[in-house]
Motif scaffolding. Structure first.
Motif, PDB file in Angstrom:
ATOM      1  N   ALA A 142       0.818  -1.215   0.000  1.00  0.00           N
ATOM      2  CA  ALA A 142       0.000   0.000   0.000  1.00  0.00           C
ATOM      3  C   ALA A 142       0.852   1.265   0.000  1.00  0.00           C
ATOM      4  CB  ALA A 142      -0.921   0.007   1.223  1.00  0.00           C
ATOM      5  N   VAL A 143       2.154   1.142   0.292  1.00  0.00           N
ATOM      6  CA  VAL A 143       3.019   2.317   0.334  1.00  0.00           C
ATOM      7  C   VAL A 143       3.121   2.920  -1.064  1.00  0.00           C
ATOM      8  CG1 VAL A 143       5.345   3.165   0.778  1.00  0.00           C
ATOM      9  CG2 VAL A 143       4.328   1.450   2.289  1.00  0.00           C
ATOM     10  N   GLY A 144       2.828   4.224  -1.168  1.00  0.00           N
ATOM     11  CA  GLY A 144       2.869   4.925  -2.450  1.00  0.00           C
ATOM     12  C   GLY A 144       1.506   5.130  -3.075  1.00  0.00           C
TER      13      GLY A 144
ATOM     14  N   PHE B 124      10.485   2.533 -11.769  1.00  0.00           N
ATOM     15  CA  PHE B 124      11.889   2.951 -11.668  1.00  0.00           C
ATOM     16  C   PHE B 124      12.036   4.363 -11.124  1.00  0.00           C
ATOM     17  CE2 PHE B 124      10.316   4.388 -15.703  1.00  0.00           C
ATOM     18  CZ  PHE B 124      10.876   5.635 -15.899  1.00  0.00           C
ATOM     19  N   LEU B 125      10.949   5.119 -11.093  1.00  0.00           N
ATOM     20  CA  LEU B 125      10.998   6.496 -10.621  1.00  0.00           C
ATOM     21  C   LEU B 125       9.798   6.744  -9.728  1.00  0.00           C
ATOM     22  CD1 LEU B 125      12.223   9.367 -10.727  1.00  0.00           C
ATOM     23  CD2 LEU B 125      10.777   9.801 -12.732  1.00  0.00           C
TER      24      LEU B 125
ATOM     25  N   ASP C 281      -6.436   1.982 -11.124  1.00  0.00           N
ATOM     26  CA  ASP C 281      -5.973   3.316 -11.488  1.00  0.00           C
ATOM     27  C   ASP C 281      -4.484   3.482 -11.166  1.00  0.00           C
ATOM     28  OD1 ASP C 281      -8.545   3.948 -12.222  1.00  0.00           O
ATOM     29  OD2 ASP C 281      -9.055   4.873 -10.297  1.00  0.00           O
ATOM     30  N   TYR C 282      -3.800   4.180 -12.055  1.00  0.00           N
ATOM     31  CA  TYR C 282      -2.392   4.544 -11.873  1.00  0.00           C
ATOM     32  C   TYR C 282      -2.260   6.060 -12.004  1.00  0.00           C
ATOM     33  CZ  TYR C 282      -1.331  -0.425 -12.480  1.00  0.00           C
ATOM     34  OH  TYR C 282      -1.284  -1.790 -12.338  1.00  0.00           O
ATOM     35  N   TYR C 283      -1.254   6.616 -11.323  1.00  0.00           N
ATOM     36  CA  TYR C 283      -1.064   8.061 -11.422  1.00  0.00           C
ATOM     37  C   TYR C 283       0.342   8.409 -11.904  1.00  0.00           C
ATOM     38  CZ  TYR C 283       1.410   8.015  -6.859  1.00  0.00           C
ATOM     39  OH  TYR C 283       2.301   7.785  -5.829  1.00  0.00           O
ATOM     40  N   LEU C 284       0.413   9.529 -12.637  1.00  0.00           N
ATOM     41  CA  LEU C 284       1.672  10.065 -13.122  1.00  0.00           C
ATOM     42  C   LEU C 284       2.213  11.080 -12.117  1.00  0.00           C
ATOM     43  CD1 LEU C 284       0.653  10.550 -16.845  1.00  0.00           C
ATOM     44  CD2 LEU C 284       2.411   8.993 -16.005  1.00  0.00           C
ATOM     45  N   PRO C 285       3.502  11.475 -12.237  1.00  0.00           N
ATOM     46  CA  PRO C 285       4.052  12.483 -11.314  1.00  0.00           C
ATOM     47  C   PRO C 285       3.244  13.774 -11.353  1.00  0.00           C
ATOM     48  CG  PRO C 285       5.822  11.401 -12.506  1.00  0.00           C
ATOM     49  CD  PRO C 285       4.551  10.915 -13.124  1.00  0.00           C
ATOM     50  N   PRO C 286       3.324  14.567 -10.299  1.00  0.00           N
ATOM     51  CA  PRO C 286       2.510  15.780 -10.200  1.00  0.00           C
ATOM     52  C   PRO C 286       2.743  16.763 -11.341  1.00  0.00           C
ATOM     53  CG  PRO C 286       3.513  15.256  -8.080  1.00  0.00           C
ATOM     54  CD  PRO C 286       4.133  14.350  -9.085  1.00  0.00           C
TER      55      PRO C 286
ATOM     56  N   ILE D 238      17.818  16.944 -15.736  1.00  0.00           N
ATOM     57  CA  ILE D 238      17.948  17.400 -14.353  1.00  0.00           C
ATOM     58  C   ILE D 238      16.897  16.729 -13.485  1.00  0.00           C
ATOM     59  CG2 ILE D 238      17.857  19.396 -12.809  1.00  0.00           C
ATOM     60  CD1 ILE D 238      18.778  21.140 -15.089  1.00  0.00           C
ATOM     61  N   LEU D 239      17.353  16.184 -12.365  1.00  0.00           N
ATOM     62  CA  LEU D 239      16.450  15.657 -11.340  1.00  0.00           C
ATOM     63  C   LEU D 239      16.526  16.593 -10.141  1.00  0.00           C
ATOM     64  CD1 LEU D 239      17.373  11.850 -11.464  1.00  0.00           C
ATOM     65  CD2 LEU D 239      15.537  13.011 -12.672  1.00  0.00           C
ATOM     66  N   GLU D 240      15.386  17.088  -9.698  1.00  0.00           N
ATOM     67  CA  GLU D 240      15.360  18.026  -8.580  1.00  0.00           C
ATOM     68  C   GLU D 240      14.453  17.517  -7.470  1.00  0.00           C
ATOM     69  OE1 GLU D 240      15.546  22.408  -9.269  1.00  0.00           O
ATOM     70  OE2 GLU D 240      14.941  21.834 -11.304  1.00  0.00           O
TER      71      GLU D 240
END
Length: 344
Positions: free
Chosen positions: A31-33, A59-60, A88-93, A157-159
């Motif tokens: 359930a984490v995430g 992977f991310l 359901d799946y979600y993409l980054p904000p 770039i990863l921030e």
């Protein structure tokens, strides 16, 4: 299988298997995430029965904060082959504010204390003047002066949200960019460089939305993996190895052992600790100094071979000089020969 994208607002993020919602789902660590969400056009407060979604990427992992906006899409779950079930799946904000810290987009703001009730007002209580703020979660807070990194052509770039970042970049043409950097004054354009930065230099005098560059002198800590680059005006924090926490080259002075009897005369009855034995079979003294060649006189006679053994050249020289044996010399027939007999 067709799927459509929907826009949703994050209402809760499960970050612990012991979370109440995680226990209700019975998923444990799986359930984490997960997030619980409401659709963007709905003004819904958090509820236990809100739908859930899983991170799309394995992977991310970019875990959103409360009220950030994400895209939701349908995809197969682990039981799809058995019964065709989906989830359901979600993409980054979505970067609503283009801010590295957060992009929360709530429908209402939160006050530090709730409004007073009518009964409290009748008793003389008054509302405090409070500035509403965004509720980002139980403990996450916005760092006001964290600013995004300035990109160059071709950068990846990863921030993070706290002034930590990784830049996969390269040497650029400092004469052809609006903001030159410290690692592009040497080398060729395109030489790779990787910069890992942890903690951003603070500058409260500049706007927090202006893009900045890594600062090797001002950032909390950083690692520069260079390839033919030079960090212009780089000043080490210290040239003293004590900056590493200990002195690896510490000099230790040692004193030679001394005796209380150094200034006193040695007694006559002191004997040596080591017994020395004379070697056996030593040649006589006169033989030790004898020069084996001292008695030789200067002569044309060689007592030992000083050159290479004569060969065909020497024999030919005898023939050329017409050396003949006298006719009066009789060659012995019995096989004997007197080597001392005079020839001629």
């Amino acid at each position: 299988m067709e799927t459509n994208l929907s826009i949703a607002r994050v209402k809760k993020v499960i970050l612990d298997k012991n979370d109440d919602k995680a226990k209700r789902l019975g998923l444990g660590s799986d359930a984490v995430g997960l997030i619980q969400y409401s659709f963007l056009d709905e003004s819904t407060d958090y509820q236990y029965d809100l739908p859930i979604a899983k991170p799309l990427f394995s992977f991310l992992r970019v875990y959103p904060v409360k009220d950030e906006i994400v895209y939701i899409l349908k995809g197969p779950n682990e039981s799809y082959n058995d019964n065709g079930s989906r989830m359901d799946y979600y993409l980054p904000p979505i970067s609503v504010y283009n801010s590295p810290t957060h992009n929360s987009f709530p429908t209402n703001f939160k006050l530090d204390s709730p409004p007073i009730k009518p009964s409290e007002a009748e008793a003389g209580a008054t509302n405090k003047e409070e500035i509403p703020h965004i509720d980002l979660g139980d403990y996450f807070r916005e760092l006001e002066f964290i600013r995004p990194l300035l990109p160059y052509e071709g950068d990846t770039i990863l921030e993070g949200r706290y002034g930590n970042s990784i830049r996969f970049g390269g040497t650029v043409d400092n004469l052809n960019v609006n903001k030159p950097n410290r690692w592009s004054n040497e080398g060729e354009v395109g030489n790779p460089i990787t910069i890992i930065r942890n903690g951003q230099v603070g500058n409260e005098q500049e706007e927090n939305y202006d893009h900045i560059l890594e600062d090797v002198a001002g950032d909390d800590s950083s690692i520069y993996l260079c390839s033919q680059q030079q960090l212009t005006d780089f000043i080490p924090a210290s040239l003293n190895q004590l900056s590493f926490g200990q002195n690896l080259m510490e000099n230790k002075s040692t004193e030679e052992p001394t005796s209380v009897n150094d200034d006193k005369q040695m007694p006559s009855d002191v004997t040596e600790d080591v017994v020395l034995n004379s070697p056996k079979n030593i040649p006589a003294e006169e033989l030790q100094k004898q020069d084996e060649l001292a008695n030789l006189t200067d002569s044309e006679i060689a007592y030992y071979d000083i050159g290479e053994t004569e060969g065909d050249e020497h024999i030919q020289n005898i023939i050329d000089n017409n050396i003949n044996i006298p006719s009066t010399y009789n060659l012995p027939t019995d096989g004997s020969m007197d080597l001392d007999e005079k020839l001629g």
